[in-house]
Design an enzyme around this catalytic site. Structure first.
Site, PDB file in Angstrom:
ATOM      1  N   SER A 130      68.198  -0.713  11.836  1.00 12.41           N
ATOM      2  CA  SER A 130      66.795  -0.844  12.245  1.00 12.41           C
ATOM      3  C   SER A 130      66.132  -2.032  11.553  1.00 12.41           C
ATOM      4  O   SER A 130      66.517  -2.440  10.458  1.00 12.41           O
ATOM      5  CB  SER A 130      66.018   0.425  11.903  1.00 12.41           C
ATOM      6  OG  SER A 130      66.567   1.553  12.544  1.00 12.41           O
TER       7      SER A 130
HETATM    8  N1  SAH Z   1      69.429   4.735  10.021  1.00 14.29           N
HETATM    9  C1  SAH Z   1      70.310   3.746  10.632  1.00 14.29           C
HETATM   10  C2  SAH Z   1      69.853   3.416  12.042  1.00 14.29           C
HETATM   11  C3  SAH Z   1      71.006   3.327  12.971  1.00 14.29           C
HETATM   12  S1  SAH Z   1      70.600   3.297  14.682  1.00 14.29           S
HETATM   13  C4  SAH Z   1      70.398   2.506   9.767  1.00 14.29           C
HETATM   14  O1  SAH Z   1      69.603   2.366   8.834  1.00 14.29           O
HETATM   15  O2  SAH Z   1      71.311   1.690   9.985  1.00 14.29           O
HETATM   16  C5  SAH Z   1      70.649   5.013  15.137  1.00 14.29           C
HETATM   17  C6  SAH Z   1      71.896   5.764  14.790  1.00 14.29           C
HETATM   18  O3  SAH Z   1      71.750   7.088  15.324  1.00 14.29           O
HETATM   19  C7  SAH Z   1      73.198   5.223  15.389  1.00 14.29           C
HETATM   20  O4  SAH Z   1      74.118   5.039  14.358  1.00 14.29           O
HETATM   21  C8  SAH Z   1      73.628   6.304  16.372  1.00 14.29           C
HETATM   22  O5  SAH Z   1      75.042   6.425  16.490  1.00 14.29           O
HETATM   23  C9  SAH Z   1      73.010   7.542  15.754  1.00 14.29           C
HETATM   24  N2  SAH Z   1      72.813   8.677  16.676  1.00 14.29           N
HETATM   25  C10 SAH Z   1      72.480   8.651  17.994  1.00 14.29           C
HETATM   26  N3  SAH Z   1      72.393   9.907  18.493  1.00 14.29           N
HETATM   27  C11 SAH Z   1      72.683  10.760  17.459  1.00 14.29           C
HETATM   28  C12 SAH Z   1      72.778  12.184  17.339  1.00 14.29           C
HETATM   29  N4  SAH Z   1      72.563  13.007  18.375  1.00 14.29           N
HETATM   30  N5  SAH Z   1      73.097  12.706  16.124  1.00 14.29           N
HETATM   31  C13 SAH Z   1      73.323  11.894  15.054  1.00 14.29           C
HETATM   32  N6  SAH Z   1      73.261  10.544  15.118  1.00 14.29           N
HETATM   33  C14 SAH Z   1      72.944   9.977  16.299  1.00 14.29           C
END
Ligand code: SAH
Length: 215
Positions: free
Chosen positions: A65
């Site tokens: 993000s």
């Molecule tokens: N907090 C992360 C943001 C990553 S983007 C960072 O700082 O890098 C969002 C993330 O949510 C992705 O890695 C995606 O695979 C995950 N995601 C999407 N749907 C999800 C679900 N149902 N349960 C857990 N993770 C999920």
């Protein structure tokens, strides 16, 4: 090669100045941004961009993000030292590390095995050992470790999953971007067994929260 040089620290301080100018006020949150070496959470090809206020690709078609978004969400979360926090969407582990800088006890769920494996190996190497990383589906929350003081969702949720509301302590908060293409940052505060206060903040764009875990 996990190097964090004075040059990187300098770039982080500039990033902190940018986030302040954009309205982030919480000193502890800004300190956490100044301390976590974001460049190490990205693939080497993007290291030069690590301290721009932009989202960037990580593996498995996901993104780390934008720093402003991380700071904004973290500010809304109002974490205190010792807060028991559930994060949905471990991704690169950057937000996890920010929460740990605030001395939260962090449980984090990721649905993509590749990202889960990567974060599990990587986070301890940079000094962050979360209480638990879970490979699973964030729509379900984490019943066995509930209730939580705070829950933060870092993917765009088409709707608010009920388990996340019911796994909050009374007085606890859920920070979740809700919507399909564009998401409204939304904060739920649990006032009682069945009573929730809801506040909406600005518009954001997240990768979608998807169902079921994938190898
Ligand atoms: N907090 C992360 C943001 C990553 S983007 C960072 O700082 O890098 C969002 C993330 O949510 C992705 O890695 C995606 O695979 C995950 N995601 C999407 N749907 C999800 C679900 N149902 N349960 C857990 N993770 C999920």
């Amino acid at each position: 090669m996990l190097k964090d040089l004075p040059r990187h620290k300098g770039l982080r301080n500039q990033l902190v100045a940018t986030l302040k100018a954009k309205g982030i006020k919480n000193k502890k949150v800004l300190e956490a941004i100044a301390n976590v070496p974001r460049h190490l959470f990205m693939d080497s090809g993007f290291i030069d961009f690590a301290y721009q206020d932009k989202p960037f690709p990580i593996a498995a078609d996901q993104t780390i993000s934008q720093p402003y978004t991380v700071a904004f969400q973290t500010e809304l979360l109002e974490v205190e030292p010792g807060s028991k926090v559930l994060e949905i969407g471990t991704g690169s582990g950057y937000q996890t590390a920010i929460l740990m800088e605030l001395n939260a006890i962090v449980y984090s769920i990721e649905r993509q095995k590749e990202l889960y494996d990567k974060a599990k190996k990587f986070l301890p190497k940079v000094g962050y050992v979360p209480k638990k990383l879970i490979f699973g589906d964030g729509y379900l929350g984490l019943e066995e470790e509930s209730p939580f003081d705070r829950i933060i969702v870092t993917a765009g949720a088409p709707f608010v999953p009920n388990p996340l509301l019911s796994q909050l302590k009374i007085g606890g908060k859920l920070v979740i971007p809700v919507g399909e293409d564009v998401q409204k940052m939304t904060v739920f505060t649990r006032k009682g067994e069945k009573e929730f206060d809801k506040k909406e903040y600005g518009d954001f764009r997240f990768v979608p929260m998807l169902k079921n875990s994938v190898k």
